[in-house]
Design a protein around this motif. Structure first.
Motif, mmCIF file in Angstrom:
data_model
loop_
_atom_site.group_PDB
_atom_site.id
_atom_site.type_symbol
_atom_site.label_atom_id
_atom_site.label_comp_id
_atom_site.label_asym_id
_atom_site.label_seq_id
_atom_site.Cartn_x
_atom_site.Cartn_y
_atom_site.Cartn_z
ATOM 1 N N GLY A 42 0.831 -1.199 0.000
ATOM 2 C CA GLY A 42 0.000 0.000 0.000
ATOM 3 C C GLY A 42 0.865 1.247 0.000
ATOM 4 N N VAL A 57 -1.257 -10.454 -9.768
ATOM 5 C CA VAL A 57 -2.534 -11.054 -9.366
ATOM 6 C C VAL A 57 -2.566 -11.089 -7.843
ATOM 7 C CG1 VAL A 57 -4.021 -13.069 -9.531
ATOM 8 C CG2 VAL A 57 -2.511 -12.476 -11.435
ATOM 9 N N ARG A 58 -3.586 -10.503 -7.293
ATOM 10 C CA ARG A 58 -3.755 -10.547 -5.842
ATOM 11 C C ARG A 58 -5.234 -10.440 -5.551
ATOM 12 N NH1 ARG A 58 -1.310 -4.573 -4.211
ATOM 13 N NH2 ARG A 58 -1.816 -3.547 -6.171
ATOM 14 N N GLN A 59 -5.607 -10.895 -4.363
ATOM 15 C CA GLN A 59 -7.035 -10.932 -4.107
ATOM 16 C C GLN A 59 -7.582 -9.539 -3.814
ATOM 17 O OE1 GLN A 59 -8.208 -14.225 -1.731
ATOM 18 N NE2 GLN A 59 -10.374 -13.865 -2.051
ATOM 19 N N ARG A 60 -6.845 -8.758 -3.040
ATOM 20 C CA ARG A 60 -7.251 -7.366 -2.814
ATOM 21 C C ARG A 60 -6.458 -6.465 -3.746
ATOM 22 N NH1 ARG A 60 -6.732 -6.616 3.632
ATOM 23 N NH2 ARG A 60 -4.670 -7.452 3.169
ATOM 24 N N LYS A 61 -7.005 -5.316 -4.040
ATOM 25 C CA LYS A 61 -6.337 -4.440 -4.999
ATOM 26 C C LYS A 61 -5.241 -3.613 -4.354
ATOM 27 C CE LYS A 61 -10.263 -4.158 -8.164
ATOM 28 N NZ LYS A 61 -11.606 -4.164 -7.576
ATOM 29 N N SER A 62 -5.044 -3.774 -3.063
ATOM 30 C CA SER A 62 -3.960 -3.089 -2.382
ATOM 31 C C SER A 62 -3.458 -3.997 -1.256
ATOM 32 C CB SER A 62 -4.462 -1.758 -1.818
ATOM 33 O OG SER A 62 -3.415 -1.074 -1.161
ATOM 34 N N ILE A 63 -2.358 -3.606 -0.657
ATOM 35 C CA ILE A 63 -1.755 -4.231 0.523
ATOM 36 C C ILE A 63 -1.155 -5.617 0.248
ATOM 37 C CG2 ILE A 63 -2.102 -4.996 2.925
ATOM 38 C CD1 ILE A 63 -4.173 -2.812 3.282
ATOM 39 N N ASP A 64 -1.832 -6.451 -0.537
ATOM 40 C CA ASP A 64 -1.419 -7.847 -0.670
ATOM 41 C C ASP A 64 -0.123 -8.044 -1.460
ATOM 42 O OD1 ASP A 64 -3.722 -8.435 0.647
ATOM 43 O OD2 ASP A 64 -4.723 -9.410 -1.046
ATOM 44 N N PHE A 65 0.583 -9.095 -1.062
ATOM 45 C CA PHE A 65 1.671 -9.605 -1.880
ATOM 46 C C PHE A 65 1.072 -10.297 -3.109
ATOM 47 C CE2 PHE A 65 3.951 -9.294 2.161
ATOM 48 C CZ PHE A 65 5.174 -8.822 1.742
ATOM 49 N N LEU A 99 -0.021 -13.125 -5.666
ATOM 50 C CA LEU A 99 -0.289 -14.565 -5.711
ATOM 51 C C LEU A 99 0.371 -15.141 -6.957
ATOM 52 C CD1 LEU A 99 -4.104 -14.367 -4.909
ATOM 53 C CD2 LEU A 99 -2.248 -14.904 -3.325
ATOM 54 N N SER A 117 -5.707 3.526 0.277
ATOM 55 C CA SER A 117 -5.729 2.079 0.057
ATOM 56 C C SER A 117 -4.786 1.317 0.975
ATOM 57 C CB SER A 117 -5.407 1.764 -1.412
ATOM 58 O OG SER A 117 -4.095 2.182 -1.716
ATOM 59 N N GLY A 118 -4.060 2.010 1.830
ATOM 60 C CA GLY A 118 -3.247 1.321 2.834
ATOM 61 C C GLY A 118 -3.811 1.478 4.231
ATOM 62 N N PHE A 139 -12.495 -13.539 -10.826
ATOM 63 C CA PHE A 139 -12.601 -12.340 -9.988
ATOM 64 C C PHE A 139 -14.002 -11.741 -10.109
ATOM 65 C CE2 PHE A 139 -8.004 -12.338 -9.723
ATOM 66 C CZ PHE A 139 -7.776 -11.789 -8.471
ATOM 67 N N LEU A 158 -2.843 -9.142 7.355
ATOM 68 C CA LEU A 158 -2.314 -9.297 6.001
ATOM 69 C C LEU A 158 -2.973 -10.510 5.333
ATOM 70 C CD1 LEU A 158 -0.289 -8.414 3.823
ATOM 71 C CD2 LEU A 158 1.369 -9.952 4.876
ATOM 72 N N THR A 172 -10.121 -3.443 1.185
ATOM 73 C CA THR A 172 -9.539 -2.111 1.226
ATOM 74 C C THR A 172 -10.477 -1.138 0.497
ATOM 75 O OG1 THR A 172 -8.411 -2.201 -0.909
ATOM 76 C CG2 THR A 172 -7.276 -3.219 0.965
ATOM 77 N N LEU A 222 -9.997 0.174 -2.241
ATOM 78 C CA LEU A 222 -10.046 -0.099 -3.679
ATOM 79 C C LEU A 222 -10.947 -1.278 -4.023
ATOM 80 C CD1 LEU A 222 -6.284 0.384 -4.613
ATOM 81 C CD2 LEU A 222 -8.172 1.965 -5.004
ATOM 82 N N ASP A 223 -11.221 -2.119 -3.050
ATOM 83 C CA ASP A 223 -12.059 -3.294 -3.306
ATOM 84 C C ASP A 223 -13.540 -2.999 -3.104
ATOM 85 O OD1 ASP A 223 -9.782 -5.156 -3.525
ATOM 86 O OD2 ASP A 223 -9.490 -4.642 -1.421
#
Lengths: 334, 168, 831
Positions: free
Chosen positions: A113, A236-244, A246, B135-136, C684, C744, C750, C752-753
């Motif tokens: 993020g 590719v990640r499940q959330r559009k922010s924060i995630d590492f 996949l 978004s963070g 998705f 995490l 978030t 954005l989601d």
């Protein structure tokens, strides 16, 4: 609150002082700390000395270089030189990076993020520890598990056999940098050395690069792509922010004036302990119009990718996504 | 082991004996009693601890306190008076109150710091730009909608203020 | 900074208009209703005109929260305060053979160590299922179960002390699968209540209303489905925290104070007394600002008992703050449900019979599970007319953190399955799903088949509102492949008629005091956990007593100072506390009116209190500042105070075992339409917009009501798409380890989601609610999940009967459908 262990913090303002400090085996370098701090809170690293790099001017700057790391003007430029302690925000926003290597700007801008990008650095991203569902956990959790191969234990809970750690390489910028042919300038008390990024990663989840523990990444150099080069980065990640990630895919394609592929480099990552450079693309792609080979190049990418249950998202799906995102990245280029 | 550190926080200089392994958040909350910044996740996943380090939103729960030495730190307490008169809440803080953007209020300090940083750069942000800037920061109460309303309201006030040349 | 000034909006007819009759009589008639009965406006359906209520106003704590001044439990620091830590079981199921704390006790900086042997009395939030201990004495039942606690100079020392405690365990086989727990009797997680019972079962509920089998057989269409609702957890951003203070000597003797991030100070007060074996009168519970609850802080936890006991042992204040990981172990979140549902209907889509089975995975302890087992069926038979209904629910124990009440307690899971069933029914009959729901609408002032008394019911208006706002008619079954809309409805309680422990006392109390300055102080025992209950009582006090909002102070949640309110759960606070506050204010108002009336030599009904003034309703030039009015009253009656309370109707429930569970003084209704875009290649699901229409009776502050609606829809959306409180099994590391105990890896959406959330408030004006209000904090969550599931079907034609609708699952469902179509295609070709 999760606590850090007791350590001494050092904040040298010169590179040489940092390198001296790192000669102590109990010392560890920290840049943005966005990976190391959580890992220390989980007891994954317990150094006696933590050496902060952010105050070192020699590790800063984004500029053109002459091909050997010396700053030049735009006209003589042969490369981009990015200081290891430039933040991911700075890289993502850099006019030079955006203009010449948009996939790198894209990758840097998709890390975690906004706050993490403000602290985290590109050098740190290169050195990001591998990740695994059995590793990135508190000490309590790992103790209840009986630990794992990567830290304090002797079993891999992912593969259940073998003595090889399969924790996932999870950094965003290296796949893009790999497709761009970047090189890494390292430095230690023993002197400098340069390693092509292609030789940087090793297939060992415990320590997945050739960096020695007393070495620092000084800067990353990216050859300026020719005018026909198109780049893309897909995360590719499940959330559009924060995630590492996949799964992540970086591609650089050099297109001739006739629109045919001269060269294509593709990296698939976040599956195993190092980014995978997809092999055999030359035979399939070179000499063909990009739009003709989209499906053809997706196939080896798929075949060569074998995700594991090191991340808690269905590996079958992650694998199936490889060709989908390869095709999408290529279409975006065409 | 404790060390004597000099920190610049909200325009004031603090000298404090701080354990060497403390984070900036622990120092703010437990050494300096600046409890406005919150701890939600322990390790940089939620954004409740967001403060400014030299103007940039930063996760204080994973920032070693030493990294704040020599920098200007601003916390939610220090938003009061910024772009307004001394002692007057920042337009964003007021807008959060007016719009009901704070429910439990625990993520609010971090969200304010992210949003205020956006407004320092851009007093006409689009909704997507606001979404990006936040978004963070995880909010569990609001669904973010009222937060966007508040940021937009504050932006408008800052624009008006800018036109009148106030507070700069 | 000013709040909006309440304005007098009541029109006084001109005196010389011959058409309107005697103005004095009319005015008196007009204003006498709410003023003279001294009670909440029970039985009234029309909208009462108000000055403050219904406005978009600031909250009493809004600016404190946006400036960082609001004090949460972890912001408290007491002189000499120690820090506590809790030792937790690394085993999912084990017998404790011995605990040796001697080494920890001898460590420098350690001031107290406590084990379960010192607090052996078992407790449980539901008095009939006291199966927990503050610290386990002989058995641990999940990874994370508490075993011992220490207090030390700082957290680091406390952590080191934990490592020095030696616990000898005998590991037992863990049961993780609820089906296995139900079947197995050789491994029992709790001792059976009686010989021959299965100690793995918390509660079995079997209820039948009407002729289910007959109606089902006679139905034209029967829809059957198996559904799985995945467990999820609350994840308030504030981790649980508690501070204990023990004072000895002096006139008070011994006294314990506990500050806690609880949402049920009263129940905590009771359980502390029980477990610590102290008189409740010696215990004070204070609830500071709470950083979110959602049901996750609605019963006592190990940390509250531990800070108390450690403070008693050490003689120093003690704080314990959970790590985020510990919050996941404390849990009490949504139960995973395995459901088998049958629905019979006639050709026109009218429901004839519903027959549902559910297996509830309860985790290690009962928590609210007895109630959950009932709620899983009891709250379903509205807003639709269901002439025959059966449900059979079993809640079992498993070796995982205990499940409990999460926003929409026990009824979110069945609502998901049922509203998908309705969508399937509409599909089978080729009916519009909204039209199908309209046809089955139960109406107002009806009893459901299981004897819930439904009074006000704005469900039809909710359906109309979402249909219109979403452009439903142009979208449903009309959008291109990959895009779709779905609808769902629901019903929820505004509190429960029966409290958790049987008693005849009020559920909510308020005390008010007025000052000579014109200030009003409201003492409220309710728990504001962000939903705005402190503000709500301030609005009511300002409305009723005519003082400006800034002259109202609200003092809350301190068992030494404030009257009992049962807590922030089951969406009871606005309804019950609001009514209690109206009650107190009207008693006070009567005194003020009487005193002013005597002063003016007028009838008390003529005295209006509004806008900071007392005024003559028939001659508004005659006014005095409210402070003057208060002073007149104080001179006449002595020091001014008033109490008010609300108790629920006790004669409104079903006459059968369990018939009191689900009984509420009023029910809220909700409808959602969700619009989604599904990426068929990846799975998705991008939820574009959720339109939320909610019948909250009346919005006391529309901004706060919308906030509750948006937050609810958000939370349901998160559960639908990504959240999973799940655990490793023996093939994956170690059985019973939490899969993702961090913010995490446990993913909550978030900015954005999160979709656009459009709130549409419907006001049905409830006859018993304060000014007609009902709940708004939980009901609006329910339809999110089925509306999204139904929208996914509309978009890509796959049924998501299993949660969450994560990309891998949606992708697999699409793949499976393609394969099936492929096979069918081949079969056709072969013909």
């Amino acid at each position: 609150m999760l606590r850090l262990h007791d350590y001494r913090y050092h904040r040298p303002d010169r590179l040489s002082a940092a390198l001296d400090l790192l000669e102590d085996e109990g010392a560890i370098p920290i840049a943005g700390g966005t990976d190391l701090m959580p890992n220390m809170k989980h007891g994954l690293f317990t150094p006696h000395h933590v050496v902060g790099l952010k105050g070192i001017g020699e590790l800063r700057g984004i500029s053109y270089g002459d091909g050997e790391g010396n700053a030049t003007g735009e006209d003589e430029a042969r490369e981009l030189v990015i200081g290891a302690c430039e933040t991911l925000s700075a890289v993502a926003a850099s006019r030079l990076v955006r203009r010449h290597t948009p996939s790198l700007a894209e990758a840097a801008g998709q890390v975690a993020g906004p706050q993490i990008r403000n602290s985290g650095t590109i050098g740190g991203n290169l050195c990001l520890d591998t990740r695994c569902t059995y590793y990135n956990q508190s000490h309590f959790w790992r103790k209840a598990l009986g630990y794992c191969l990567k830290k304090d234990g002797d079993v891999c809970h992912v593969t259940k056999v073998g003595k090889k750690c399969v924790a996932a390489h999870s950094a965003d910028t290296p796949p893009a940098l790999l497709t761009l042919g970047a090189v890494v300038d390292l430095v230690s008390a023993d002197g400098p050395r340069t390693v092509p990024l292609a030789d940087w990663f090793v297939a060992d989840g415990i320590w997945n690069s050739v960096r020695r523990r007393n070495e620092l990444v000084r800067r990353i150099r990216v050859p300026l792509p020719g005018s026909g080069v198109r780049t893309a980065y897909r995360k590719v990640r499940q959330r559009k922010s924060i995630d590492f990630p996949l799964l992540s895919i970086a591609i650089a394609t050099d297109l001739g004036e006739d629109g045919r592929v001269r060269e294509m480099k593709m990296v698939v990552s976040a599956l195993g302990s190092r980014p995978r450079v997809v092999a055999g693309l030359d035979k399939i792609a070179t000499g063909h119009p990009l739009s003709d080979v989209t499906d053809a190049v997706a196939e080896p990418a798929h075949r060569q990718s074998r995700p594991l249950e090191n991340i808690i998202v269905d590996p079958e799906w992650r694998r199936a996504m490889v060709p989908v995102y390869v095709r999408r990245a290529l279409r975006e280029m065409g | 082991m404790k060390e004597l550190l000099t920190l610049r926080i909200n325009g004031q200089t603090h000298e404090a004996a701080v354990p060497s392994h403390f984070t900036l958040l622990e120092t703010l909350r437990y050494v300096l009693q600046l409890t406005g910044s919150k701890q939600g996740c322990d390790k940089g996943d939620c954004g409740a601890c967001t403060v400014w380090l030299d103007g940039r939103p930063t996760l204080s729960c994973i920032t070693p306190v030493h990294e704040a030495v020599g920098a200007e730190v601003r916390t939610v307490e220090g938003l009061v008076g910024l772009r307004t008169g001394s002692g007057t809440p920042h337009p964003l803080q007021d807008a959060f109150d007016v719009c009901g953007a704070a429910q439990c209020g625990f993520c609010t300090p971090g969200i304010l710091m992210s949003a205020a940083a956006l407004l320092e750069e851009n007093t006409s942000p689009s909704r997507d730009e606001i979404r990006d800037a936040l978004s963070g920061n995880l909010c569990r109460c609001t669904g973010y909608t009222k937060i966007y309303d508040a940021v937009e309201m504050a932006a408008e006030r800052l624009r008006e203020q800018g036109e009148r040349g106030v507070g700069r | 900074m000013s709040t909006r000034t309440p304005r007098r909006t009541r029109a006084v007819p001109p005196r010389d208009d011959p058409e309107v009759g005697d103005p004095a009589e009319e005015l008196e008639e007009h204003i006498s209703h709410p003023d003279q009965d001294g009670q909440a406006p029970h039985g009234r359906r029309e909208r009462v005109e108000t000055n403050v209520i219904g406005q978009r106003l600031r909250k009493t704590d809004g600016l404190a929260k946006s400036t960082g001044r609001a004090r949460y439990t972890d912001d408290i620091s007491l002189p000499g305060m120690l820090h506590g830590k809790i030792l937790r079981s690394p085993h999912p199921h084990a017998r404790i053979l011995s605990i040796d704390t001697s080494a920890a006790e001898q460590m420098a900086g350690v001031h107290a160590v406590v084990t379960g042997a010192e607090m052996p009395r078992s407790y449980g939030i539901i008095p009939w299922t006291p199966d927990e201990q503050a610290l386990a004495t002989d058995r641990v039942r999940y990874v994370g179960d508490a075993v011992a606690a220490v207090a030390a100079d700082d957290e680091d020392t406390a952590n080191r002390a934990l490592e020095a405690i030696r616990v000898e365990y005998e590991e037992l086989e863990p049961l993780l699968d609820p089906r296995e727990a139900e079947r197995r009797t050789d491994v029992q997680i709790h001792d059976p209540k009686k010989p021959g019972y299965n100690g793995n079962i918390t509660k079995v509920v079997k209820l039948e209303f009407g002729e289910v089998d007959g109606e089902m057989d006679a139905a034209d269409v029967v829809v059957e489905g198996d559904y799985f609702f995945e467990g999820s957890t609350h994840t308030p951003i504030e981790p649980h925290c508690a501070v204990g203070l023990w004072e000895e000597g002096g006139i008070a003797g011994t006294r314990l104070t506990v500050w806690s991030s609880t949402q049920v100070p009263h129940y905590l007060h009771r359980e502390l007394a029980r477990v610590l074996e102290l008189e409740a009168a010696r215990i004070r519970v204070i609830q500071p600002a709470v950083g979110g609850g959602f049901g996750g802080k609605s019963e006592p936890f190990d940390l509250e008992f531990c800070v108390a006991k450690l403070a008693m042992k050490s003689g120093r204040p003690v704080k314990i703050l959970y790590t985020r990981e510990e919050v996941f172990y404390a849990h009490r979140g949504r139960h995973p449900f395995l459901m088998k549902y049958r629905l019979g209907a006639d050709r026109e889509g009218r429901i004839r019979a519903v027959d549902n089975r559910a297996l509830l995975d309860g985790g290690a302890y009962a928590s609210f599970g007895l109630v959950t087992a009932y709620y899983s069926g009891q709250l379903l038979p509205a807003p639709y007319e269901i002439p025959a209904y059966r449900f059979h629910s079993t809640r079992v124990y498993t070796n995982k953190p205990a499940c409990g009440p999460k926003r929409g307690h026990g009824s979110v899971q069945p609502r998901f399955a049922f509203e998908v069933q309705l969508d399937k029914l509409a599909e089978r009959l080729d009916l519009d799903p909204i039209e199908l729901r309209r046809r089955n609408f139960m109406g107002e002032d009806r009893r459901t088949i299981n004897e819930l008394r439904v009074t006000s019911n704005g469900f039809l208006q909710c359906l109309d509102a979402v249909e219109r706002a979403s452009g439903w008619k142009e979208k449903h079954r009309r959008l291109p492949f990959g895009r779709g809309v779905g609808v769902a409805g629901s019903c929820y309680i505004s509190g429960t008629n029966y409290p958790i422990y049987p008693n005849e006392m009020p559920q909510s109390g308020i005390q008010i005091q007025v000052d000579r300055s014109g200030r009003v102080t409201v003492f409220s025992g309710a728990s504001d956990i962000g939903q705005g209950s402190d503000s709500m009582v301030a609005y009511i006090a300002a409305e009723e007593l005519g003082v400006p909002l800034e002259s109202v102070r609200v003092l809350t949640s301190d068992t030494d100072l404030t009257p009992v309110d049962l807590g922030a759960y089951s969406s009871r606070v606005t309804f019950m506390l609001g009514n209690a506050c109206i009650d107190a204010c009207r008693k006070m108002k009567a005194l003020v009116q009487q005193a002013v009336a005597e002063h003016w030599d007028a009838k008390p009904q003529r005295v209006l209190l509004a806008g900071g003034q007392a005024m003559d309703g028939l001659d508004t030039s005659r006014q005095m500042p409210i402070a003057g009015a208060f002073n007149l009253a104080e001179a006449k009656y002595g020091t001014l105070g008033a109490t008010g309370s609300y108790n629920t109707p006790k004669d409104v429930h079903g006459e059968y075992r369990g018939g009191t569970i689900g009984a509420s003084p009023a029910y809220s209704f909700t409808a959602h339409v969700a619009e989604v875009e599904v990426d068929p290649e990846t799975g998705f699901v991008d939820v574009k917009t959720i339109w939320v229409a909610h019948d909250c009776g009346r919005a006391l502050n529309p901004a706060i009501v919308e906030g509750q609606m948006e937050g609810s829809a958000y939370m349901g959306f998160g559960e639908a798409l990504m959240e999973q409180q799940i655990f490793k099994d023996a093939d994956h590391g170690r059985a019973g380890l939490h899969d993702a105990p961090s913010l995490l890896d446990y993913r909550i959406p978030t900015s954005l989601d999160t979709p656009e959330l459009a709130s549409l408030i419907i006001e049905s004006i409830d006859p018993e609610g304060p000014y007609g209000a009902k709940e708004a904090g939980e009901g609006p969550l329910h339809p999110s999940i089925p509306a999204i599931a139904n929208a996914i079907y509309d978009a890509v034609g796959v049924r998501m009967d299993s949660m969450p609708f994560s990309p891998p699952r949606v992708w697999k469902a699409i793949q499976a459908q393609k394969e099936m179509e492929g096979r069918e295609g081949k079969a056709v070709a072969a013909d």
